[in-house]
Motif scaffolding. Sequence first.
Motif, PDB file in Angstrom:
ATOM      1  N   ARG A   1      73.716   5.348  74.509  1.00 26.79           N
ATOM      2  CA  ARG A   1      72.410   4.909  73.996  1.00 26.79           C
ATOM      3  C   ARG A   1      72.464   4.702  72.480  1.00 26.79           C
ATOM      4  O   ARG A   1      71.878   3.757  71.943  1.00 26.79           O
ATOM      5  N   TYR A   2      73.210   5.593  71.839  1.00 28.69           N
ATOM      6  CA  TYR A   2      73.339   5.494  70.381  1.00 28.69           C
ATOM      7  C   TYR A   2      74.003   4.182  69.985  1.00 28.69           C
ATOM      8  O   TYR A   2      73.539   3.474  69.093  1.00 28.69           O
ATOM      9  N   TYR A   3      75.112   3.843  70.662  1.00 31.26           N
ATOM     10  CA  TYR A   3      75.834   2.610  70.321  1.00 31.26           C
ATOM     11  C   TYR A   3      74.996   1.374  70.625  1.00 31.26           C
ATOM     12  O   TYR A   3      75.058   0.375  69.907  1.00 31.26           O
ATOM     13  N   LYS A   4      74.227   1.433  71.704  1.00 29.05           N
ATOM     14  CA  LYS A   4      73.397   0.272  72.048  1.00 29.05           C
ATOM     15  C   LYS A   4      72.287   0.044  71.030  1.00 29.05           C
ATOM     16  O   LYS A   4      71.896  -1.077  70.755  1.00 29.05           O
ATOM     17  N   ASN A   5      71.759   1.125  70.468  1.00 29.01           N
ATOM     18  CA  ASN A   5      70.594   1.010  69.596  1.00 29.01           C
ATOM     19  C   ASN A   5      70.925   1.151  68.114  1.00 29.01           C
ATOM     20  O   ASN A   5      70.012   1.183  67.281  1.00 29.01           O
ATOM     21  N   LYS A   6      72.224   1.255  67.810  1.00 30.77           N
ATOM     22  CA  LYS A   6      72.627   1.513  66.431  1.00 30.77           C
ATOM     23  C   LYS A   6      72.122   0.440  65.475  1.00 30.77           C
ATOM     24  O   LYS A   6      71.651   0.737  64.385  1.00 30.77           O
ATOM     25  N   ASN A   7      72.216  -0.834  65.900  1.00 28.67           N
ATOM     26  CA  ASN A   7      71.818  -1.940  65.030  1.00 28.67           C
ATOM     27  C   ASN A   7      70.314  -2.005  64.825  1.00 28.67           C
ATOM     28  O   ASN A   7      69.829  -2.735  63.971  1.00 28.67           O
ATOM     29  N   LYS A   8      69.553  -1.246  65.680  1.00 29.74           N
ATOM     30  CA  LYS A   8      68.095  -1.294  65.560  1.00 29.74           C
ATOM     31  C   LYS A   8      67.543  -0.031  64.903  1.00 29.74           C
ATOM     32  O   LYS A   8      66.347   0.210  64.930  1.00 29.74           O
ATOM     33  N   ALA A   9      68.421   0.771  64.291  1.00 32.50           N
ATOM     34  CA  ALA A   9      67.991   2.062  63.754  1.00 32.50           C
ATOM     35  C   ALA A   9      66.944   1.902  62.658  1.00 32.50           C
ATOM     36  O   ALA A   9      65.922   2.578  62.649  1.00 32.50           O
ATOM     37  N   ILE A  10      67.195   0.976  61.725  1.00 30.02           N
ATOM     38  CA  ILE A  10      66.263   0.810  60.610  1.00 30.02           C
ATOM     39  C   ILE A  10      64.931   0.255  61.093  1.00 30.02           C
ATOM     40  O   ILE A  10      63.858   0.689  60.670  1.00 30.02           O
ATOM     41  N   GLU A  11      65.008  -0.752  62.038  1.00 31.76           N
ATOM     42  CA  GLU A  11      63.780  -1.334  62.577  1.00 31.76           C
ATOM     43  C   GLU A  11      62.939  -0.286  63.296  1.00 31.76           C
ATOM     44  O   GLU A  11      61.711  -0.270  63.180  1.00 31.76           O
TER      45      GLU A  11
ATOM     46  N   LEU B   1      76.040  14.136  76.981  1.00 34.81           N
ATOM     47  CA  LEU B   1      76.603  13.706  75.713  1.00 34.81           C
ATOM     48  C   LEU B   1      77.028  12.243  75.770  1.00 34.81           C
ATOM     49  O   LEU B   1      76.759  11.453  74.851  1.00 34.81           O
ATOM     50  N   ILE B   2      77.693  11.852  76.872  1.00 35.14           N
ATOM     51  CA  ILE B   2      78.136  10.460  77.028  1.00 35.14           C
ATOM     52  C   ILE B   2      76.929   9.529  77.088  1.00 35.14           C
ATOM     53  O   ILE B   2      76.926   8.444  76.485  1.00 35.14           O
ATOM     54  N   ALA B   3      75.887   9.945  77.796  1.00 36.04           N
ATOM     55  CA  ALA B   3      74.682   9.122  77.893  1.00 36.04           C
ATOM     56  C   ALA B   3      74.043   8.926  76.518  1.00 36.04           C
ATOM     57  O   ALA B   3      73.599   7.826  76.163  1.00 36.04           O
ATOM     58  N   ILE B   4      74.031  10.004  75.717  1.00 33.29           N
ATOM     59  CA  ILE B   4      73.479   9.912  74.363  1.00 33.29           C
ATOM     60  C   ILE B   4      74.321   8.966  73.518  1.00 33.29           C
ATOM     61  O   ILE B   4      73.800   8.136  72.767  1.00 33.29           O
ATOM     62  N   LEU B   5      75.665   9.089  73.652  1.00 29.49           N
ATOM     63  CA  LEU B   5      76.562   8.224  72.885  1.00 29.49           C
ATOM     64  C   LEU B   5      76.368   6.754  73.254  1.00 29.49           C
ATOM     65  O   LEU B   5      76.336   5.878  72.385  1.00 29.49           O
TER      66      LEU B   5
END
Length: 489
Positions: free
Chosen positions: A285-295, A279-283
Amino acid sequence: MAAIQQVNGDYYGSKETVTEALLYVKKRSEDKAAIKNILGVADKELSFYNDAIHYYKEAANEFKDPIYKLNPLSNIAAVYIQQKKYDNAIILLESLLSKKLLKEKGQEIREARLLDNLGYAYFKNGKDEKGFRLMKDALQTRIEFKDTYGSIESYLHLADYYAKKDIEKSDENALAAYNTSTKLNSVDERLEALQILISNNHKNQASKYVQRYFTLNDSLIKVRNNFKNKFAKIKYDAKKEKDENVKLRLEKAENELSLQKATYLRIVFVIIFIFLVILIAILIRYYKNKNKAIEFKTSYNTEARIAKQIHDELANDVYHVIAFAESQTLSHENTKENLLQKLDDIYGRVRGISKENNKIDTGINFTSTIKEMLSTYNTSERNIMITNLDDINWELIDDTKKVTISRILQELMVNMKKHSMAKLVVIKFENDPKSILINYTDNGKGSEKTKMVKNGLKNMESRIQAVKGTIDFETEPDKGFRAKISIPK
């Protein structure tokens, strides 16, 4: 926490955080109203205007105090102005200004904000004189009651008003907004002021303001990205400490239980620990890639479209060529020529797909590349007309937005070719100080809006959202298809 994230530009993170707060709301409608208002602000800044209006309306319904209701309602009017729905904004603002409670002592600053937005809406709606008078009165009130931050918005509105009437006065107001926002360390307003100063086309000053703008914007992006990473780390460390406390309690329980129960607890703990690590690993990764979600979504849709195109257009033909080669005697000249013709046809379509998705030239040949791409859809039965493409100074537009514009036009052409059967397509480019506007019209068969083919349109919407632009579609059966696209500079 959500409010702090918004101050630092982390609007996606703010929405996630404030949504967690809803779990703790019991009966106090003021708490729920405050949460809805924060969600509205986040969606407004992310250009999800319809969602923002929805949350603002819910916030207004939750507030019991009439004076508190004014905030989300005035925010709705501001969104209408962003959507260029000036009539809606004027009706709502005049309704709010008619309320008696705004005439009470202590409400002068709130009234000035409403007057300034009303004046700006009138100005944008073509009533310059009335709009100017209201904006000027609002600024005087803000100065009188020392609403320094509010005066920034007044200066920006007046700078926009003067932009096509008196460049010197426009600069004067833009500089006032820039200097005031600099004193208050309000970076977004400083960038808006610099955009106006740049758009006023000073020969001697333009390069200075452009350099300031890029330096400030780069610094802002860096600071906000650092904040997001730091915030994610704080949340991660807090969760880690909590997990370690759980672990200590489990270890203490193991010492007090029998060997059999202790073994069982260890197994349970290992499962929980593995789950938490994942879960922590997913979180993270999520925060690192959040700004690239639309791209990422745009890239995924593009890959899916290419895969479908290859499957629909080439896979069956390749299968038939294989079957042909297996069933025919290739030593015969006619058979060999037939096989080569089929392979050449497949090769040509592969090159076509490759050309549709290859790297786009964003340099000095950008307009030529666009014209060449659009010309490939010209046929003896279909005419593609392009206007004002060369009137835009493309050197001032960044490469990401050029690529977005090229891909959107390509998607429109593919959509037209597959579904429209249009005889005439008109693509008109327009230019204003803040945006590039593209109006697409064809005289194809059209369709009911609810039955439009969504795959290509969704891909276009994702691309445009990635650069904070907007797109509106209009279509009816036998009345063609229209699209209005706005991309900020």
